[in-house]
Design an enzyme around this catalytic site. Structure first.
Site, PDB file in Angstrom:
ATOM      1  N   ARG A 102       0.905  -1.014  -0.007  1.00  0.00           N
ATOM      2  CA  ARG A 102      -0.075  -0.034  -0.103  1.00  0.00           C
ATOM      3  C   ARG A 102       1.006   1.475  -0.031  1.00  0.00           C
ATOM      4  O   ARG A 102       1.486   1.483   1.049  1.00  0.00           O
ATOM      5  CB  ARG A 102      -0.851  -0.089   1.311  1.00  0.00           C
ATOM      6  CG  ARG A 102      -1.859   1.111   1.474  1.00  0.00           C
ATOM      7  CD  ARG A 102      -2.572   0.947   2.471  1.00  0.00           C
ATOM      8  NE  ARG A 102      -3.478   2.064   2.720  1.00  0.00           N
ATOM      9  CZ  ARG A 102      -4.723   2.526   2.475  1.00  0.00           C
ATOM     10  NH1 ARG A 102      -5.325   1.355   1.826  1.00  0.00           N
ATOM     11  NH2 ARG A 102      -5.454   3.743   2.704  1.00  0.00           N
ATOM     12  N   CYS A 264     -15.807   3.881   0.441  1.00  0.00           N
ATOM     13  CA  CYS A 264     -14.977   2.869   1.058  1.00  0.00           C
ATOM     14  C   CYS A 264     -14.336   3.236   2.381  1.00  0.00           C
ATOM     15  O   CYS A 264     -13.554   2.209   3.148  1.00  0.00           O
ATOM     16  CB  CYS A 264     -13.877   2.974   0.241  1.00  0.00           C
ATOM     17  SG  CYS A 264     -12.838   4.367   0.144  1.00  0.00           S
TER      18      CYS A 264
END
Length: 306
Positions: A102, A264
């Site tokens: 990430r 999200c």
């Protein structure tokens, strides 16, 4: 599949296989059925961007699949402090069976896949967020019973979420409309890829600056933060630019009566969405958040299992 870097790289069949596996693993997890598909496997998790959902869902998912995960922050490894990605990829390939990363720069993910000998999972870059969109598609299917033929609307910044929604929706034959202000549009290559896919799956891609036009008759309404990580210095300017892009009751009412709302998370209430929408009866944000666990288990099982 050896990697998950972009949903644009996946076939429609591969995406449906991932979604079917995610729902199977979710159902059987609730039934107490254990799956040690990745027993003896190790996943390295590289974080140069922090996250609640990504870290917890990957760690728990790896545990439930019988493997182990190692959290590697930017302070724990030499990547970015002089060591090349080539060296990092080759060293970690000797220790691990897979890497979830990430990070900011999408090229880092591509380089890990290029130079390493193990599976690479894109946990988020500034360009794409494929794991989130798999969870979104799973959530939509659970609530709507289908994907093909539905209309999804995204309102807000042309960011990694909207870029990956373009890929994911068109791959499964879902119409997508995106409303973003001028200067904050989706990545041009992602748009072009989505339009090419849409021709094959008989769906539509609509890009507009008008939120009302985009939301009209939508089955799913999605938004995201106006200020992503790394854009903090732009906050005040972005608040001004996106002021008319809030998903409130009036805008949401332009969608179908049974439309669902998705985000999200983390959400900044009062900015991209109002409390009345995100906490309303048609909001499915926590189902969506839970499905990160199940969708990512499906990804790990697919790319890392023997």
């Amino acid at each position: 599949m050896k990697h998950l870097i972009s949903l644009n790289d996946c076939t429609t069949e591969e995406i449906h296989n991932l979604l079917n596996l995610a729902m199977k693993l979710k159902k059987e997890n609730y039934a107490g059925i254990k799956h040690h598909i990745l027993k003896g496997k190790s996943l390295g998790m590289i974080f140069t961007k922090s996250s609640t959902r990504t870290r917890v869902s990957f760690e728990v998912g790896m545990y439930q699949l019988g493997g182990q995960s190692l959290f590697l922050s930017s302070n724990d490894i030499q990547l970015g402090r002089g060591e090349t990605i080539y060296d990092t990829a080759n060293v970690l390939s000797r220790y691990l069976d897979g890497i979830m990363i990430r990070t900011f720069d999408h090229q880092d993910v591509l380089d890990l896949a290029k130079y390493g000998q193990i599976s690479i999972i894109n946990g988020l870059t500034d360009l794409l967020h494929p794991c989130q969109i798999l969870a979104d598609l799973q959530t939509i299917y659970e609530h709507k019973g289908k994907l093909e033929g539905l209309k999804l609307c995204y309102v807000g910044d042309g960011n990694n979420i909207s870029n990956s929604l373009l890929h994911g929706c068109t791959k499964v034959g879902m119409d997508i409309s995106i409303a973003s202000p001028k200067g904050y549009e989706c990545d041009e290559e992602c748009v072009e890829n989505a339009k090419n896919t849409a021709k094959k799956t008989s769906c539509s891609v609509v890009l507009t600056e008008n939120p009302e036009e985009a939301v009209k008759n939508a089955d799913i309404v999605v938004t995201d933060t106006w200020v992503s990580m790394g854009q903090e210095s732009e906050k005040q300017e972005r608040i001004k630019v996106f002021g008319s892009y809030t998903v409130d009751d009036k805008l949401f009412a332009m969608a179908k009566d049974d439309a669902i709302f998705m985000h999200c998370l983390p959400a900044y209430r009062g900015y991209e969405v109002t409390d009345s929408v995100i906490d309303g009866p048609r909001s499915v944000i926590f189902d969506e958040a839970e499905n990160r666990l199940h969708a990512q288990k499906a990804v790990m099982a697919t790319v890392m299992a023997d």
